[in-house]
Write an enzyme that holds these catalytic residues in place. Structure first.
Site, PDB file in Angstrom:
ATOM      1  N   ASN A 240      76.570 -23.216  82.555  1.00 43.74           N
ATOM      2  CA  ASN A 240      76.196 -24.552  82.064  1.00 43.74           C
ATOM      3  C   ASN A 240      74.786 -24.894  82.536  1.00 43.74           C
ATOM      4  O   ASN A 240      74.161 -24.104  83.239  1.00 43.74           O
ATOM      5  CB  ASN A 240      77.218 -25.595  82.532  1.00 43.74           C
ATOM      6  CG  ASN A 240      77.300 -25.647  84.055  1.00 43.74           C
ATOM      7  OD1 ASN A 240      76.328 -25.956  84.727  1.00 43.74           O
ATOM      8  ND2 ASN A 240      78.469 -25.311  84.601  1.00 43.74           N
TER       9      ASN A 240
ATOM     10  N   LYS B 193      79.504  -3.059  78.526  1.00 45.11           N
ATOM     11  CA  LYS B 193      78.969  -4.060  77.601  1.00 45.11           C
ATOM     12  C   LYS B 193      79.778  -4.046  76.295  1.00 45.11           C
ATOM     13  O   LYS B 193      79.979  -2.977  75.709  1.00 45.11           O
ATOM     14  CB  LYS B 193      77.500  -3.738  77.308  1.00 45.11           C
ATOM     15  CG  LYS B 193      76.828  -4.778  76.456  1.00 45.11           C
ATOM     16  CD  LYS B 193      75.372  -4.456  76.202  1.00 45.11           C
ATOM     17  CE  LYS B 193      74.828  -5.399  75.159  1.00 45.11           C
ATOM     18  NZ  LYS B 193      73.533  -4.992  74.662  1.00 45.11           N
TER      19      LYS B 193
END
Ligand code: C5P
Length: 402
Positions: free
Chosen positions: A212, A291
């Site tokens: 955030n 990934k």
């Protein structure tokens, strides 16, 4: 060493027109050495004694000289400058300058700043001994002291005019120490404080995460204010791009789980726990070892709840005094009090994040202190100054537990 308090402090040095103006150059140099940010304001008369260029070179910032200069006002207006400052020191403060400040005049930039300032104001008087002893000067000085202006000196001794007596400006070293002590509240002297700050990052795979926009500014400012208040501090910081506090311990963490473990360990050894961190509410249930390849047009992530760090600390037996923050968009105080009770906190600071000029990621904040029995709105202020107020409020209320 008291001058450590000056690190990162924003100081306005106001120079008025007396022979001691030359000592202001040494003062500015010292403040810079102590890593303060300095902006110099000079009266016209001061520029007869020392050039703005000297002060500009020493402070590393343009010198402010005019109240009504559109160019300078566009760069940093007088009100902006007054709000920028953590403190202002007028050195030297001549008899005339003290008189003008005492009268609340706004006839030049220095006097106007003294009037507009919302931070501690200090003055280092410097003048001929007879002028210092004069009843008018003494009355002005007494009035300023009653209004909370900090008077540094003057010292006694031989004067530039050949007289001997009171009226010498204190030396730069003494002024820096006195200025530094303004930031020393001592309200948390001897206490151990732990503060969480910043966001957390919840890994999705080795290169991606959920996070955030928390800047960590409030927590870092609180850590600095707690040190100034005499506490030994541990700052548990998520990833932020802020300069580390000059003093105190810092532990870097990434995820909410890391922050939880660091907090529980630190909480066992602290008196006050302050949670400013914007902890991610959820984390991916699985963290991919490799990934993740983009194969389909949509992707589903399964998330699980993160533990509430502050609640976990507040639930500890013989745990610390717990302070939280509540960012709300409506019914701010009501929701904050609900959080206070649910999380079993001692104190919570509530802020309205529907206003973009305050709170999350901004430099200013406006909070309301909420406890079981109190609702106290505090003045809007830059986060660094507000942090000092919050630390004072926390110090006043500690220890509440039997
Ligand atoms: O997110 P919430 O509004 O519940 O946050 C209120 C307080 O709880 C804040 O002080 C925050 O730092 C803390 N908190 C925490 N751990 C969480 C969520 C919030 O310590 N997982």
């Amino acid at each position: 060493m008291p001058t450590r308090n000056l690190c990162n402090k924003r100081i306005i040095v106001g120079i008025s027109g007396g022979i001691a103006a030359y000592k202001a150059a040494e003062l500015v140099r010292r403040l810079i050495e102590h890593r303060a940010e300095v902006r110099v304001v000079m009266t016209r008369a001061a520029q007869e004694f020392i050039t703005p260029l000297t002060l500009q070179a020493l402070s590393g910032n343009p010198v402010h000289t005019e109240l009504l200069d559109t160019g300078a006002e566009a760069a940093m207006g007088h009100i902006e400058l007054a709000r920028w400052a953590d403190a202002m020191l007028v050195a030297p403060a001549t008899a005339d300058c003290l008189a003008r400040i005492a009268q609340g005049k706004g006839d030049d930039l220095l006097a106007t700043l003294a009037l507009a300032l919302d931070a501690p104001l200090a003055a280092a008087p410097a003048m001929n001994q007879a002028m210092w002893r004069n009843a008018a000067t003494q009355a002005n000085v007494a009035l300023l002291a009653r209004r909370g202006v900090h008077l540094f000196g003057p010292a006694e001794g031989p004067q530039a005019c050949g007289d001997v007596g009171p009226g010498r400006m204190l030396e730069a070293r003494q002024l820096a120490e006195r200025l530094s002590s303004l930031f020393d509240s001592g309200v948390l002297a001897g206490l151990r404080v732990c503060i969480t700050a910043g966001p957390t990052r919840e890994a999705i795979d080795p290169v991606r995460y959920i996070s955030n926009h928390s800047s960590g500014k409030m927590g870092y400012a609180l850590a600095e204010a707690a040190v100034e208040a005499g506490a030994s501090t541990t700052l548990i910081s998520g990833p932020v791009v802020l300069e580390l506090p000059h003093r105190g311990k810092v532990e870097h963490v990434n995820s909410a789980m890391d922050m939880l473990h660091a907090s529980l360990a630190a909480a066992a050894e602290c008196d006050i726990f302050i949670a400013t961190a914007a902890v991610a509410d959820y984390r991916p249930r699985q963290v991919a070892g490799q990934k993740i390849k983009k194969s389909s047009t949509t992707m589903v992530l399964e998330l699980e709840r993160n533990p509430d760090i502050l609640s976990a600390v507040a639930a500890l037996e013989h745990g610390p005094y717990c302070v939280g923050f509540a960012a709300e968009t409506d019914r701010v105080v009501e929701y904050a009090r609900d959080k206070l009770q649910r999380k079993k906190l001692d104190l919570i600071f509530a802020n309205d994040v529907s206003d973009p000029s305050i709170g999350f990621n901004s430099d200013e904040n406006l909070v309301t202190l909420v406890s079981e029995s109190e609702t106290l709105p505090l003045d809007k202020a830059p986060k660094r100054r507000l942090a000092r107020t919050l630390i004072t409020e926390i110090g006043r209320r500690y220890p509440p537990r039997a």
